[in-house]
Design a protein around this motif. Sequence first.
Motif, PDB file in Angstrom:
ATOM      1  N   UNK A   1      37.836 -54.062 -17.988  1.00 33.96           N
ATOM      2  CA  UNK A   1      38.771 -54.193 -19.041  1.00 33.96           C
ATOM      3  C   UNK A   1      39.108 -53.368 -20.263  1.00 33.96           C
ATOM      4  N   UNK A   2      38.051 -53.211 -21.131  1.00 29.28           N
ATOM      5  CA  UNK A   2      37.965 -52.519 -22.253  1.00 29.28           C
ATOM      6  C   UNK A   2      38.262 -51.133 -22.059  1.00 29.28           C
ATOM      7  N   UNK A   3      37.262 -50.649 -20.838  1.00 29.64           N
ATOM      8  CA  UNK A   3      37.641 -49.318 -20.470  1.00 29.64           C
ATOM      9  C   UNK A   3      39.305 -48.878 -20.064  1.00 29.64           C
ATOM     10  N   UNK A   4      39.636 -49.867 -19.307  1.00 30.34           N
ATOM     11  CA  UNK A   4      41.081 -49.707 -18.874  1.00 30.34           C
ATOM     12  C   UNK A   4      41.955 -49.554 -20.037  1.00 30.34           C
ATOM     13  N   UNK A   5      41.706 -50.295 -21.241  1.00 34.66           N
ATOM     14  CA  UNK A   5      42.744 -49.962 -22.144  1.00 34.66           C
ATOM     15  C   UNK A   5      42.564 -48.504 -22.801  1.00 34.66           C
TER      16      UNK A   5
END
Length: 529
Positions: A194-198
């Motif tokens: 999720x963090x990488x997708x940001x």
Amino acid sequence: MISIITNQIGYRSKDKKVAVFRDVIGTTFSVIDSQTGKEVYKSTVSGPIVNASSDETIVLGDFSSVTTPGTYQVKMDSYGVSYPFVIDQDVYKPILKDLFRMYYLQRCGIEVSKELGGIYSHTACHTSLATIYGTNKEIDVTGGWHDAGDYGRYIVAAAVTVADLLYAYECNCTIFERNFNIPESNSKIPDLLSEIRYELEWMLKMQDPDTGGVYHKVTCATFPGFVMPEEENDMLIVAPVSVTATATFVACLALAIPFYNTYDKDFCKTCFLAASKAWEALDNLHIGDGFKNPEGIVTGEYADITDTDELYWAAAQMYKLTGDPLYHEAFKNLVTNTVWHGYGWEDVGSFGNRAYLTANFPIDNDIVEKITTSMKAHGKHLLDASLSDGYGISLGTNFVWGSNMVVANNGISLLDSYYLAKDKAYKFAAKAHLDYLLGKNPMAISYVTGHGTTSPTSPHHRPSVAKKKPMPGMLVGGPDDGLHDPQAVAALTGMPPAKCYVDHYDSYSTNEITIYWNAPLIYLLAEFM
């Protein structure tokens, strides 16, 4: 300065554990329980090693046989004790969480809530449209992570950061639980993804929809003062397209797609179309000496006069994803002359090597042999350097700006060699690189803010300076014998290379932080948890 030095965070029970004793004349040492003072182990030192990088004579004490969980110190008569450290199977969990959460706290374009961000919370920042340099055109490039101690956002830095984090997840997904206290926690998608997708969502906005090229960066014209991000209100400027940004964008998206395929096929399709279009754009991108800051912009340049290794990574990663002969031929043409190495933003060849060697489509046996032979030679060079260094790292006397990134990246390269050669000496050397970053170094400091008995208190990081407290979980740059800022010149002139570090917020060349320094450290931790 303390004479007995260890990893200040600690060790797992079965880890190799080695203490450094500098400029001592003793021959025996002991390990004591730090709570009771009781001796639990006693042995003799080995050495000496004349350590040129720190101008010290070093002997070593191996206490690997101490395996019982607890808090300990290493002791030598007349020289006191080391800082305390923990032995426990979960010893790295707290530091991993803070290293990971740094990315959430570095988010741009969104509110960082008081509940999740504490004193580093802020309202949404950098939400205005950004102007493409040299034009009147404005585009939306909100999102992503602030790159470093300033508030710029840079594609080449983002790409290697994402790659390291994805490889960390691939090597040990079980440690990335679903609750790292970010807004997306407790969803079906692991927090790390999720963090990488940001960041990936922001990267997609940096592509020119007409040409497919990717803009190099978005910043203001100059660096702000030591203010919180929402207080930087100057005009945002999108720098021109570059080959390095476009190629690493291709590679990064191609690497990311398989990780998200289970969770969001539409997102994966968007990434694939963007990567394909960017690859096509590379045919028409020819920038002789690489990206240079346009007139009037003085923020981080991320200049790189050699873009062949970025193309090498892009071709290999697209071939691994698709099996398309177009990418295979492109890669083979690029590897004919040389095998590229490197896990940094400037030298990314190792990412390409990994992609090609792990492809599930047909690969060329001669190319494989050439790559693996070169990787083994590179790893052997690093291992030999590590074994001759008192602190077990592979830098020799060459401590460049961001030397801690080099330490972490070399640790990863040593692990590559371990998996190729199945020789545990490489794994032990890689672990020594991790130990160095966490306290077993000539400065006797854990280079990660907020962790260890001694750690940086004044990083070059605007939110930390603005709030007068270092944000926890940030790896600082470390010694830089080039003395690239006035504070370093004033404080460090004449110091040996490995001691060219000063804990001061004005020392951007030794005490800044970046997203792509945390990432390889997270990867190393993932390998040893």
